[in-house]
Design a protein around this motif. Structure first.
Motif, PDB file in Angstrom:
ATOM      1  N   VAL A 183       0.707  -1.268  -0.075  1.00  0.00           N
ATOM      2  CA  VAL A 183       0.134   0.043  -0.071  1.00  0.00           C
ATOM      3  C   VAL A 183       0.974   1.176  -0.013  1.00  0.00           C
ATOM      4  O   VAL A 183       0.557   2.117  -0.873  1.00  0.00           O
ATOM      5  N   PRO A 184       1.868   1.521   0.825  1.00  0.00           N
ATOM      6  CA  PRO A 184       2.852   2.555   0.678  1.00  0.00           C
ATOM      7  C   PRO A 184       3.389   2.709  -0.557  1.00  0.00           C
ATOM      8  O   PRO A 184       3.897   3.901  -0.936  1.00  0.00           O
ATOM      9  N   SER A 185       3.675   1.698  -1.155  1.00  0.00           N
ATOM     10  CA  SER A 185       4.362   1.767  -2.544  1.00  0.00           C
ATOM     11  C   SER A 185       3.428   2.212  -3.708  1.00  0.00           C
ATOM     12  O   SER A 185       3.811   3.019  -4.572  1.00  0.00           O
ATOM     13  N   LEU A 186       2.114   1.775  -3.403  1.00  0.00           N
ATOM     14  CA  LEU A 186       1.289   1.862  -4.882  1.00  0.00           C
ATOM     15  C   LEU A 186       0.423   3.178  -4.504  1.00  0.00           C
ATOM     16  O   LEU A 186      -0.156   3.598  -5.650  1.00  0.00           O
ATOM     17  N   ALA A 187      -0.126   3.281  -3.331  1.00  0.00           N
ATOM     18  CA  ALA A 187      -0.922   4.360  -3.172  1.00  0.00           C
ATOM     19  C   ALA A 187      -0.645   5.597  -3.569  1.00  0.00           C
ATOM     20  O   ALA A 187      -1.336   6.466  -4.286  1.00  0.00           O
ATOM     21  N   PRO A 188       0.549   6.298  -3.283  1.00  0.00           N
ATOM     22  CA  PRO A 188       1.077   7.362  -3.918  1.00  0.00           C
ATOM     23  C   PRO A 188       1.185   7.534  -5.298  1.00  0.00           C
ATOM     24  O   PRO A 188       0.792   8.309  -5.935  1.00  0.00           O
ATOM     25  N   LEU A 189       1.487   6.171  -6.109  1.00  0.00           N
ATOM     26  CA  LEU A 189       1.468   6.154  -7.452  1.00  0.00           C
ATOM     27  C   LEU A 189       0.057   6.397  -8.187  1.00  0.00           C
ATOM     28  O   LEU A 189      -0.143   7.081  -9.173  1.00  0.00           O
ATOM     29  N   ILE A 190      -0.919   5.669  -7.455  1.00  0.00           N
ATOM     30  CA  ILE A 190      -2.156   5.959  -7.921  1.00  0.00           C
ATOM     31  C   ILE A 190      -2.793   7.292  -7.829  1.00  0.00           C
ATOM     32  O   ILE A 190      -3.247   8.038  -8.713  1.00  0.00           O
ATOM     33  N   ALA A 191      -2.349   7.913  -6.550  1.00  0.00           N
ATOM     34  CA  ALA A 191      -2.995   9.347  -6.370  1.00  0.00           C
ATOM     35  C   ALA A 191      -2.196  10.445  -7.513  1.00  0.00           C
ATOM     36  O   ALA A 191      -2.813  11.423  -7.908  1.00  0.00           O
TER      37      ALA A 191
END
Length: 432
Positions: A262-270
């Protein structure tokens, strides 16, 4: 002093769980076996982290509708957060029969809306609103039923004159602006039993499907009949992933992921959402609310990170205990604050504009007359008045004794930032 009023009907609040309302605790399963030798366990404590998120979301909604600052939904995506919190609570409630849950949610949602409609529609009729304004009297009467059960956006009179010096023009549009959230919330509640089944069968397909639908609608690959269907499906595609994400959090789907995912993917999605927003001309007057795919991605990424970081506070951290009373009040009266805040903003701006009639103020402190901060303060004073005048409808809807100012002070002592009595007892049952 002039304000931007309601920049977009797509940002609300909230706000309302519910819509928006305080997080609640479900009772123990009455069908389970009872152990007579073991005393009944106390109900679990409220999650004060969720309370804090909802209070921040409501404050940001009011500030955004006053200023229209495009960066505020980026700073904190209130609607995505509130839909996720509501989805979490509904998923927890669905341990009980679905019909019972849906009926209970509607019972807590509708009375505050009926009170708003009784006052607002009466005022519109008094100013000349009539069945002919909707093209055909039959449609007008049919659509008027959406003030009772908001399966679609309730109608309102456009271009009404205000009350000189007190209430600005087109006040009915401001009154009805936040009601899209109640309509969207209602449909999410009705669909939640099916969404939960889909989530359990195909977790990530269920979570990501609304995001895919948002892209398909924005590209025009699907043609929808009528504005009402289009707006309903657009809202579902924009915030459905957040709602289902809240359900997934409650069901433990996120906990099954490795901690680094989640910390890796969430910023990319945002960031993908922000990239799309700037590609589409993001700015004042064309913010995230005007770009549904960008809103969907940014809200999803931010909510995903907030839920991943969720500390599940049963008590306030020491540094936040000072905020217990205002946060408790906002959660206890979230529906009232959300429904009436636009009218309060319009009234505050209209009243403050009267100061331009004082030549001394205009000559010596024009910067004060142009400032939004006195209007914001006056808005919250008016909101407080609405809490006292109309908040009782939330108590009646929840089958509680009406309270004027439910900030948790009455009925129990404080210990470690947790309140008893009204806050720890009756408030725990709010909107359950």
């Amino acid at each position: 002093m002039t304000t931007t009023g309601l920049p977009s009907p797509r940002d609300g609040a909230p706000g309302p769980d519910e819509p928006p309302g305080p997080p609640t605790v479900e009772p123990a399963d009455p069908t389970g076996p009872a152990d007579p030798a073991r005393p009944a366990a106390p109900p679990p404590a409220r999650d004060r982290y969720f309370d804090l998120l909802r209070a921040v979301a409501l404050f940001r909604v009011v500030l955004y509708h006053l200023t229209g600052w495009a960066w505020l939904p980026v700073l904190f995506p209130s609607m995505g957060v509130m839909f996720a919190l509501a989805g979490h609570l509904v998923a927890r409630s669905l341990k009980r029969p679905a019909v019972q849950v849906v009926r209970g949610r509607l019972r807590r949602l509708l009375p505050p809306l009926w009170l708003l409609g009784a006052i607002g529609v009466t005022g519109m009729l008094a100013q000349g609103w009539s069945p002919d304004d909707d093209g055909h009297p039959g449609w007008w009467f049919l659509h008027l039923g959406f003030w009772i059960l908001p399966l679609s956006d309730p109608p309102y009179a456009e271009g009404l004159p205000g009350v000189h010096g007190v209430l600005g023009e087109d006040w009915a549009a401001e009154l009805a602006g936040p009601l899209w959230y109640l309509r969207a919330y209602l449909w999410f509640v009705l669909l939640s039993p099916y969404l939960l089944k889909l989530l359990r069968a195909l977790p990530w397909a269920a979570i990501l499907a609304p995001l895919a639908l948002s892209g398909v609608l924005h590209l025009g690959w699907i043609s929808l009949p009528g504005e009402r269907v289009d707006s309903a499906l657009t809202d579902f595609s924009t915030f459905g992933a957040c709602w289902i994400l809240g359900m997934a959090h409650q069901q433990g789907v996120l906990r099954r992921l490795p901690q680094y995912v989640v910390p890796s993917l969430a910023p990319l999605i945002a960031c993908a959402g922000l990239w799309y927003a700037f590609r589409d001309g993001f700015g004042t007057g064309h913010d995230l609310d005007s770009i549904p795919p960008a809103q969907a991605l940014w809200s999803f990424g931010t909510v995903l990170l907030l839920l991943h970081l969720s500390p599940s506070w049963s008590e306030w951290p020491r540094r936040l205990r000072r905020w217990d009373r205002p946060v408790t009040l906002l959660n206890s009266r979230a529906v009232t604050v959300y429904l009436w805040h636009n009218v309060c903003i319009l009234t505050a701006a209209t009243l403050y504009d009267r100061l331009w009639g004082f030549e001394t103020l205009e000559r010596h402190v024009p910067w004060l007359l142009e400032s939004i901060w006195p209007v914001l303060l006056l808005t919250w004073i008016l909101i407080a008045g609405c809490v006292v005048a109309f908040g009782w409808a939330e108590d009646l809807a929840a089958k509680r004794r009406p309270r004027l100012w439910p900030d948790g002070r009455r009925g129990g002592r404080r210990h470690g930032g947790r309140t008893g009595g009204e806050s720890g007892g009756a408030a725990r049952h709010a909107l359950r």
